[in-house]
Design a protein around this motif. Structure first.
Motif, PDB file in Angstrom:
ATOM      1  N   ARG A 107     -59.943   6.428  39.157  1.00 47.03           N
ATOM      2  CA  ARG A 107     -59.118   7.060  38.118  1.00 47.03           C
ATOM      3  C   ARG A 107     -58.813   8.511  38.465  1.00 47.03           C
ATOM      4  O   ARG A 107     -57.690   8.986  38.268  1.00 47.03           O
ATOM      5  CB  ARG A 107     -59.793   6.960  36.749  1.00 47.03           C
ATOM      6  CG  ARG A 107     -59.725   5.560  36.152  1.00 47.03           C
ATOM      7  CD  ARG A 107     -60.089   5.523  34.676  1.00 47.03           C
ATOM      8  NE  ARG A 107     -61.351   6.139  34.345  1.00 47.03           N
ATOM      9  CZ  ARG A 107     -62.551   5.545  34.388  1.00 47.03           C
ATOM     10  NH1 ARG A 107     -62.635   4.283  34.765  1.00 47.03           N
ATOM     11  NH2 ARG A 107     -63.644   6.195  34.058  1.00 47.03           N
ATOM     12  N   ALA A 108     -59.799   9.222  38.984  1.00 45.58           N
ATOM     13  CA  ALA A 108     -59.587  10.619  39.356  1.00 45.58           C
ATOM     14  C   ALA A 108     -58.544  10.716  40.472  1.00 45.58           C
ATOM     15  O   ALA A 108     -57.631  11.553  40.404  1.00 45.58           O
ATOM     16  CB  ALA A 108     -60.897  11.262  39.790  1.00 45.58           C
ATOM     17  N   ALA A 110     -56.171   8.583  41.245  1.00 44.74           N
ATOM     18  CA  ALA A 110     -54.850   8.218  40.727  1.00 44.74           C
ATOM     19  C   ALA A 110     -54.255   9.342  39.882  1.00 44.74           C
ATOM     20  O   ALA A 110     -53.056   9.617  39.952  1.00 44.74           O
ATOM     21  CB  ALA A 110     -54.945   6.927  39.904  1.00 44.74           C
ATOM     22  N   SER A 111     -55.089  10.012  39.106  1.00 47.15           N
ATOM     23  CA  SER A 111     -54.566  11.042  38.200  1.00 47.15           C
ATOM     24  C   SER A 111     -54.092  12.292  38.930  1.00 47.15           C
ATOM     25  O   SER A 111     -53.258  13.021  38.413  1.00 47.15           O
ATOM     26  CB  SER A 111     -55.605  11.408  37.138  1.00 47.15           C
ATOM     27  OG  SER A 111     -56.658  12.143  37.702  1.00 47.15           O
ATOM     28  N   VAL A 112     -54.607  12.550  40.133  1.00 47.51           N
ATOM     29  CA  VAL A 112     -54.190  13.747  40.862  1.00 47.51           C
ATOM     30  C   VAL A 112     -53.398  13.425  42.123  1.00 47.51           C
ATOM     31  O   VAL A 112     -53.105  14.321  42.921  1.00 47.51           O
ATOM     32  CB  VAL A 112     -55.404  14.653  41.204  1.00 47.51           C
ATOM     33  CG1 VAL A 112     -56.087  15.146  39.940  1.00 47.51           C
ATOM     34  CG2 VAL A 112     -56.365  13.967  42.141  1.00 47.51           C
TER      35      VAL A 112
END
Length: 129
Positions: A107-108, A110-112
């Motif tokens: 998730r980290a 993908a988010s950045v």
């Protein structure tokens, strides 16, 4: 006789966030501990996991001991002796910690991802993925 190269859990360099979950001053879990848990799950022993990662048994044992102390229950359990010489396994808690940590990593990343790509254009030389 030439020394045999050690296998490591290192991955090729890439741009990605590296998560460390802190509990006070201690790192409860981070990339190295997560890789060690995964190696223990795959190898069935702390010593084999340490060899796979190119670290000493003592260092691996100390990391496992720290994991077992900072969480609400044992993360890794080991057996000595026996017909197959003992071994180690992740407990249900250890499996959950590894699964949740890996999900947070995904998730980290993908988010950045967009910012990482943009940041890569600002670096001198290499292109990072």
């Amino acid at each position: 006789m030439a020394a045999k190269p050690r296998a490591t859990a290192q991955k090729p360099p890439k741009s990605a966030p590296r998560l460390r979950i802190l509990m006070g001053e201690a790192i409860a879990v981070g990339p190295g501990k997560a890789d060690l848990l995964a190696a223990i799950a795959a190898e069935g022993s702390i010593s084999a996991a340490a060899r796979t990662m190119g670290m000493s048994y003592r260092r691996a044992w100390l990391l496992v001991d720290e994991l077992n102390r900072v969480f609400v229950g044992p993360v890794v359990v080991s057996e000595t002796g026996g017909r197959r010489g003992g071994g180690a396994v992740l407990t249900a808690l250890g499996q959950e910690i590894l699964q949740r940590y890996r999900a947070m990593e995904e998730r980290a990343a993908a988010s950045v991802a967009e910012d990482i790509r943009a940041f890569g254009t600002l670096l001198h030389g290499k292109t990072y993925s």
